[in-house]
Motif scaffolding. Structure first.
Motif, PDB file in Angstrom:
ATOM      1  N   VAL A 125       0.839  -1.195   0.000  1.00 41.83           N
ATOM      2  CA  VAL A 125       0.000   0.000   0.000  1.00 41.83           C
ATOM      3  C   VAL A 125       0.878   1.251   0.000  1.00 41.83           C
ATOM      4  CG1 VAL A 125      -1.719   1.318   1.293  1.00 41.83           C
ATOM      5  CG2 VAL A 125      -1.915  -1.169   1.145  1.00 41.83           C
ATOM      6  N   GLY A 126       0.511   2.211  -0.900  1.00 38.22           N
ATOM      7  CA  GLY A 126       1.246   3.463  -1.000  1.00 38.22           C
ATOM      8  C   GLY A 126       2.333   3.454  -2.037  1.00 38.22           C
ATOM      9  N   GLU A 127       2.644   2.275  -2.597  1.00 41.36           N
ATOM     10  CA  GLU A 127       3.686   2.163  -3.606  1.00 41.36           C
ATOM     11  C   GLU A 127       3.045   2.080  -4.999  1.00 41.36           C
ATOM     12  OE1 GLU A 127       6.908   2.336  -3.209  1.00 41.36           O
ATOM     13  OE2 GLU A 127       6.799   2.502  -1.026  1.00 41.36           O
ATOM     14  N   PRO A 128       3.776   2.497  -6.038  1.00 42.55           N
ATOM     15  CA  PRO A 128       3.248   2.354  -7.398  1.00 42.55           C
ATOM     16  C   PRO A 128       3.124   0.882  -7.777  1.00 42.55           C
ATOM     17  CG  PRO A 128       5.529   3.108  -7.446  1.00 42.55           C
ATOM     18  CD  PRO A 128       5.094   3.166  -6.016  1.00 42.55           C
ATOM     19  N   LEU A 129       2.077   0.576  -8.552  1.00 36.79           N
ATOM     20  CA  LEU A 129       1.808  -0.804  -8.937  1.00 36.79           C
ATOM     21  C   LEU A 129       2.500  -1.131 -10.249  1.00 36.79           C
ATOM     22  CD1 LEU A 129       0.322  -3.494  -8.654  1.00 36.79           C
ATOM     23  CD2 LEU A 129      -1.634  -2.439  -9.834  1.00 36.79           C
ATOM     24  N   ASP A 130       3.362  -2.136 -10.205  1.00 31.72           N
ATOM     25  CA  ASP A 130       4.010  -2.642 -11.409  1.00 31.72           C
ATOM     26  C   ASP A 130       3.195  -3.834 -11.894  1.00 31.72           C
ATOM     27  OD1 ASP A 130       5.611  -3.484 -13.431  1.00 31.72           O
ATOM     28  OD2 ASP A 130       7.403  -3.824 -12.210  1.00 31.72           O
ATOM     29  N   LYS A 131       2.375  -3.588 -12.906  1.00 31.32           N
ATOM     30  CA  LYS A 131       1.468  -4.641 -13.382  1.00 31.32           C
ATOM     31  C   LYS A 131       2.220  -5.806 -14.006  1.00 31.32           C
ATOM     32  CE  LYS A 131      -2.186  -1.265 -14.307  1.00 31.32           C
ATOM     33  NZ  LYS A 131      -3.064  -0.646 -15.344  1.00 31.32           N
ATOM     34  N   THR A 132       3.456  -5.584 -14.412  1.00 29.31           N
ATOM     35  CA  THR A 132       4.195  -6.652 -15.094  1.00 29.31           C
ATOM     36  C   THR A 132       4.548  -7.807 -14.161  1.00 29.31           C
ATOM     37  OG1 THR A 132       6.300  -5.535 -14.663  1.00 29.31           O
ATOM     38  CG2 THR A 132       5.167  -5.000 -16.719  1.00 29.31           C
ATOM     39  N   VAL A 133       4.552  -7.565 -12.837  1.00 31.95           N
ATOM     40  CA  VAL A 133       4.929  -8.632 -11.915  1.00 31.95           C
ATOM     41  C   VAL A 133       3.721  -9.413 -11.420  1.00 31.95           C
ATOM     42  CG1 VAL A 133       6.909  -7.292 -11.145  1.00 31.95           C
ATOM     43  CG2 VAL A 133       4.810  -7.207  -9.822  1.00 31.95           C
ATOM     44  N   LEU A 134       2.505  -8.965 -11.722  1.00 35.61           N
ATOM     45  CA  LEU A 134       1.325  -9.637 -11.201  1.00 35.61           C
ATOM     46  C   LEU A 134       1.202 -11.055 -11.745  1.00 35.61           C
ATOM     47  CD1 LEU A 134      -1.382  -6.815 -11.161  1.00 35.61           C
ATOM     48  CD2 LEU A 134      -0.054  -7.756  -9.266  1.00 35.61           C
ATOM     49  N   ASN A 139       1.253 -16.923 -10.843  1.00 30.52           N
ATOM     50  CA  ASN A 139       1.804 -18.249 -11.150  1.00 30.52           C
ATOM     51  C   ASN A 139       2.546 -18.839  -9.948  1.00 30.52           C
ATOM     52  OD1 ASN A 139       0.797 -18.135 -13.758  1.00 30.52           O
ATOM     53  ND2 ASN A 139       2.677 -17.235 -14.598  1.00 30.52           N
ATOM     54  N   GLY A 140       3.255 -17.982  -9.209  1.00 34.29           N
ATOM     55  CA  GLY A 140       3.967 -18.470  -8.033  1.00 34.29           C
ATOM     56  C   GLY A 140       3.019 -19.005  -6.973  1.00 34.29           C
ATOM     57  N   LEU A 141       1.881 -18.319  -6.776  1.00 36.01           N
ATOM     58  CA  LEU A 141       0.896 -18.787  -5.808  1.00 36.01           C
ATOM     59  C   LEU A 141       0.232 -20.081  -6.279  1.00 36.01           C
ATOM     60  CD1 LEU A 141      -0.693 -15.360  -4.813  1.00 36.01           C
ATOM     61  CD2 LEU A 141       0.749 -16.814  -3.385  1.00 36.01           C
ATOM     62  N   LYS A 142      -0.019 -20.180  -7.578  1.00 39.69           N
ATOM     63  CA  LYS A 142      -0.586 -21.435  -8.104  1.00 39.69           C
ATOM     64  C   LYS A 142       0.377 -22.596  -7.884  1.00 39.69           C
ATOM     65  CE  LYS A 142      -3.384 -19.236 -11.731  1.00 39.69           C
ATOM     66  NZ  LYS A 142      -3.568 -19.072 -13.196  1.00 39.69           N
ATOM     67  N   LYS A 150      -3.458 -29.145  -4.347  1.00 41.04           N
ATOM     68  CA  LYS A 150      -4.678 -28.464  -4.799  1.00 41.04           C
ATOM     69  C   LYS A 150      -4.503 -28.080  -6.263  1.00 41.04           C
ATOM     70  CE  LYS A 150      -6.509 -26.857  -0.402  1.00 41.04           C
ATOM     71  NZ  LYS A 150      -7.154 -25.747   0.324  1.00 41.04           N
ATOM     72  N   TYR A 151      -4.820 -29.046  -7.136  1.00 41.84           N
ATOM     73  CA  TYR A 151      -4.563 -28.860  -8.563  1.00 41.84           C
ATOM     74  C   TYR A 151      -5.682 -28.096  -9.266  1.00 41.84           C
ATOM     75  CZ  TYR A 151      -0.756 -32.114  -7.862  1.00 41.84           C
ATOM     76  OH  TYR A 151       0.399 -32.703  -7.415  1.00 41.84           O
ATOM     77  N   ASN A 152      -6.793 -27.862  -8.586  1.00 47.61           N
ATOM     78  CA  ASN A 152      -7.868 -27.066  -9.166  1.00 47.61           C
ATOM     79  C   ASN A 152      -7.814 -25.615  -8.698  1.00 47.61           C
ATOM     80  OD1 ASN A 152      -9.280 -29.079 -10.729  1.00 47.61           O
ATOM     81  ND2 ASN A 152      -9.930 -29.999  -8.787  1.00 47.61           N
ATOM     82  N   ALA A 153      -6.768 -25.257  -7.982  1.00 41.93           N
ATOM     83  CA  ALA A 153      -6.665 -23.910  -7.435  1.00 41.93           C
ATOM     84  C   ALA A 153      -6.421 -22.887  -8.543  1.00 41.93           C
ATOM     85  CB  ALA A 153      -5.541 -23.838  -6.401  1.00 41.93           C
ATOM     86  N   ASP A 154      -6.922 -21.689  -8.304  1.00 39.83           N
ATOM     87  CA  ASP A 154      -6.735 -20.588  -9.249  1.00 39.83           C
ATOM     88  C   ASP A 154      -6.560 -19.297  -8.455  1.00 39.83           C
ATOM     89  OD1 ASP A 154      -6.457 -19.329 -11.678  1.00 39.83           O
ATOM     90  OD2 ASP A 154      -8.599 -18.973 -11.929  1.00 39.83           O
ATOM     91  N   VAL A 155      -5.711 -18.436  -8.967  1.00 39.31           N
ATOM     92  CA  VAL A 155      -5.451 -17.145  -8.329  1.00 39.31           C
ATOM     93  C   VAL A 155      -5.589 -16.062  -9.390  1.00 39.31           C
ATOM     94  CG1 VAL A 155      -3.833 -15.741  -7.008  1.00 39.31           C
ATOM     95  CG2 VAL A 155      -3.850 -18.226  -6.707  1.00 39.31           C
ATOM     96  N   THR A 156      -6.421 -15.062  -9.098  1.00 40.67           N
ATOM     97  CA  THR A 156      -6.668 -13.984 -10.049  1.00 40.67           C
ATOM     98  C   THR A 156      -6.418 -12.644  -9.366  1.00 40.67           C
ATOM     99  OG1 THR A 156      -8.367 -15.324 -11.138  1.00 40.67           O
ATOM    100  CG2 THR A 156      -8.322 -12.968 -11.651  1.00 40.67           C
ATOM    101  N   ALA A 157      -5.648 -11.803 -10.019  1.00 36.66           N
ATOM    102  CA  ALA A 157      -5.412 -10.447  -9.523  1.00 36.66           C
ATOM    103  C   ALA A 157      -6.405  -9.500 -10.199  1.00 36.66           C
ATOM    104  CB  ALA A 157      -3.980 -10.019  -9.797  1.00 36.66           C
ATOM    105  N   ILE A 158      -7.203  -8.812  -9.403  1.00 38.77           N
ATOM    106  CA  ILE A 158      -8.216  -7.889  -9.911  1.00 38.77           C
ATOM    107  C   ILE A 158      -7.819  -6.471  -9.526  1.00 38.77           C
ATOM    108  CG2 ILE A 158     -10.650  -7.245  -9.864  1.00 38.77           C
ATOM    109  CD1 ILE A 158     -11.285 -10.128  -9.068  1.00 38.77           C
ATOM    110  N   ILE A 159      -7.716  -5.609 -10.539  1.00 39.67           N
ATOM    111  CA  ILE A 159      -7.317  -4.218 -10.317  1.00 39.67           C
ATOM    112  C   ILE A 159      -8.538  -3.333 -10.521  1.00 39.67           C
ATOM    113  CG2 ILE A 159      -5.821  -2.344 -11.062  1.00 39.67           C
ATOM    114  CD1 ILE A 159      -3.849  -4.442 -12.037  1.00 39.67           C
TER     115      ILE A 159
END
Length: 584
Positions: A125-134, A139-142, A150-159
């Protein structure tokens, strides 16, 4: 690393194209610099990343450097460099600022762990968002969820865009159910059954419904640990050539079940033909040879080999050689199925303690902890002394945890600092009580005990009580380290009044004052002897006449005034021995 290389490559390509557009492949002298599009970033801050000043001559290479420098500031997501006459125009689009970070649906990972992971990518929070690392974060969390089955897991970043170039970042987790292990097969085992080999596995399958502690969920790290357990099972029984040849993990089409197959080669048993000690044993060869558990003629046992290496290392550590190297070199003879074990011992240099430090003690003074440390500064390091010091501090009632580590001194290969890390716990106690009875009436009691008074390690206690037939008060004090040798000194002062008639016993009133002292001597680390001496002054009054007590009273009664109170003094001594081998 691959991701970073792609980003850099993309930046280089865009930089080159923008540089050509700005310069038209011609050089010019900059008369002015104009930066457009700044919102949150101050002009002065932006100019610090522009390696061009008025009067400089620029070309496509200089402009490429300029764009790289601005991108490195992490403040901008789009940069254009244009030329207006001899004015260098830089149009920027700032990265949005993160206003809030929300985690939704995460059960296996705590919010604190997720935020710590994001901090490593400068997503806070308070830092600029670098969308390229999302994408890499998703993928790292998956990958993490896949590693725990947990092979059915999914992680989505919503801006979510907000006013003033701000955004909310939401990580939405759909973890799903973990894949259960349907079956574990061991292929190639002839000497031991699957049931016998799988008994010590942490991963289980087909467990009873009431066995809540069994782990039926597939986890990659747990499987690695079970493979090591399987290897140790065979190696501890002499199968020196045992090997896990391959591992297959198959998943059901629905991704809710796992089948595991381990292909193994058992080999044959090997016996120890000879055990040889090589290296510098510092004159302790005879003792080490006598206590070695490795014996020629017995089956090879990996656990005993490991124990032997650790024993020799710890034994040399008693004499200051804190970092010895003990390596077992096996010479395997496949013809007669024997193995010669050569133990190579290098004690290294004798290590000395430069300084002993304490961390975590916010209340307890360093000197109090140092009183329990038998390892001295300036002497050679002893692992036994450090463990004894740790145990002594752990036995203190105001210490919850005690750990230590040795830190090598840069540039000094024979010196270390010892860092004790402690965690304190409340050292005081308070008790209070109230009671009421038909005959005893109202009773009150209160007491306070402090085992670490003002951080000095001294014990102070106060107790008072009152009831219809008795009143009492006591003050106690103990200094566990009255001398540096661990001799303790303490004392008590007490007062009590007693009315026998109110307690339904023989009629008499008594007042007692007492003063006591005790001194304790440490015999060794675990044993202690204590001597006590108590002086009491007693006054008896309002006595009733009873045949049973008349003989006692007659020793003190004044014949001229037989009803006057009588007084006497007493001196009591005591000897006590205590032994404690607790490590906390």
């Amino acid at each position: 690393m691959k991701f970073n290389q792609l980003v850099v490559a993309g930046l280089l390509c865009s930089s080159a194209s923008l540089a050509n557009a700005a310069s038209g492949n011609s050089e010019f002298v900059v008369e002015d610099i104009r930066v457009e599009g700044l919102q949150r970033v101050a002009l002065g801050a932006a100019l610090t990343y522009i390696p061009v000043q008025k009067g400089d001559e620029v070309n496509s290479f200089r402009i490429t450097q300029l764009i790289r420098s601005l991108y490195s500031s992490t403040h901008f997501e789009n940069i254009q460099v244009l030329r207006d006459g001899n004015t260098l125009v830089i149009k920027v689009s700032e990265r949005p600022t993160i206003s809030n970070i929300i985690f939704d649906g995460n059960d296996d990972i705590k919010d604190e762990q997720l935020q710590e992971s994001l901090d490593g990518s400068n997503i806070r929070v308070g830092e600029p968002l670098d969308k390229t690392v999302l994408t890499s974060i998703e993928n790292g969390l998956k990958d993490f969820f896949y590693s725990i089955g947990k092979y059915n897991a999914d992680v989505t970043a919503i801006i979510t865009p907000l006013p003033r170039n701000r955004v909310d970042l939401k990580l939405l987790f759909e973890e799903g159910d973990a894949a259960d292990i349907k079956q574990i097969n061991i292929v190639g085992n002839e000497l031991f059954s699957d049931q016998e080999l799988l008994e010590d596995f942490e991963l289980q399958f087909n467990t009873a419904w009431y066995d809540f502690l069994s782990e039926t969920r597939y986890q990659q790290q747990t499987l690695q640990g079970d493979m090591e357990t399987l290897t140790n099972f065979y190696m501890d029984r002499g199968y020196l050539r045992f090997n896990v040849d391959s591992t297959q993990v198959a998943m059901t089409p629905e991704k809710d079940g796992i089948y595991i197959s381990l292909n193994v080669t058992e080999g044959e048993q090997y016996t120890i033909s000879e055990v040889e000690l090589v290296g510098e044993m510092l004159g302790h060869e005879n003792y080490i040879e006598r206590v070695l558990p490795l014996t020629p003629g017995e089956l090879y046992n990996q656990a005993e080999v490991t124990y032997t290496e650790e024993f020799i290392s710890k034994y040399l550590g008693r004499f200051g050689y804190a970092y010895p190297t003990v390596t077992t070199v096996p010479e395997i003879n496949d013809e007669d199925k024997t193995v010669k074990l050569t133990l190579r011992v290098d004690p290294g240099k004798r290590i000395y303690v430069r300084r002993i430090n304490f961390n975590g003690n916010t209340i307890t003074a360093d000197e109090v902890l140092r009183q329990n440390v038998v390892q001295m500064e300036g002497t050679w390091l002893s692992n036994d002394m450090l463990e004894s010091s740790k145990n002594a501090m752990s036995r203190l009632t105001y210490m919850e945890e005690v750990e230590f580590e040795t830190v090598r001194i840069p540039g000094k290969d024979d010196q270390v600092d010892v860092q004790f890390k402690v965690k304190e716990q409340p050292s005081g106690s308070f008790n209070a009580g109230i009671s009421y009875g038909d005959q005893t009436k109202l009773g009150l009691q209160a007491g306070i005990q402090q085992d670490n008074f003002l951080g000095t390690g001294k014990r102070i206690g106060v107790n008072v009580s009152t009831v219809s037939y008795q009143k009492s008060a006591q003050l106690s004090y103990t200094d566990p380290f009255f001398t540096i040798d661990g001799i303790s000194l303490g004392g008590t002062v007490a007062f009590s009044e007693f009315d026998g008639s109110s307690f339904n016993v023989i009629q008499y009133n008594s007042k007692r004052w007492s003063v006591g002292a005790n001194i304790g001597y440490p015999i060794d680390e675990f044993n202690r002897i204590n001597f006590g001496l108590t002086y009491s002054d007693v006054e008896l009054s309002n006595r009733g006449y009873y045949e049973q007590t008349n003989r006692f009273y007659s020793q003190f009664t004044d014949d001229q005034n037989p009803d006057a109170p009588i007084s006497y003094t007493s001196l009591q001594s005591s000897v006590a021995w205590s032994r404690s081998t607790l490590n906390r």
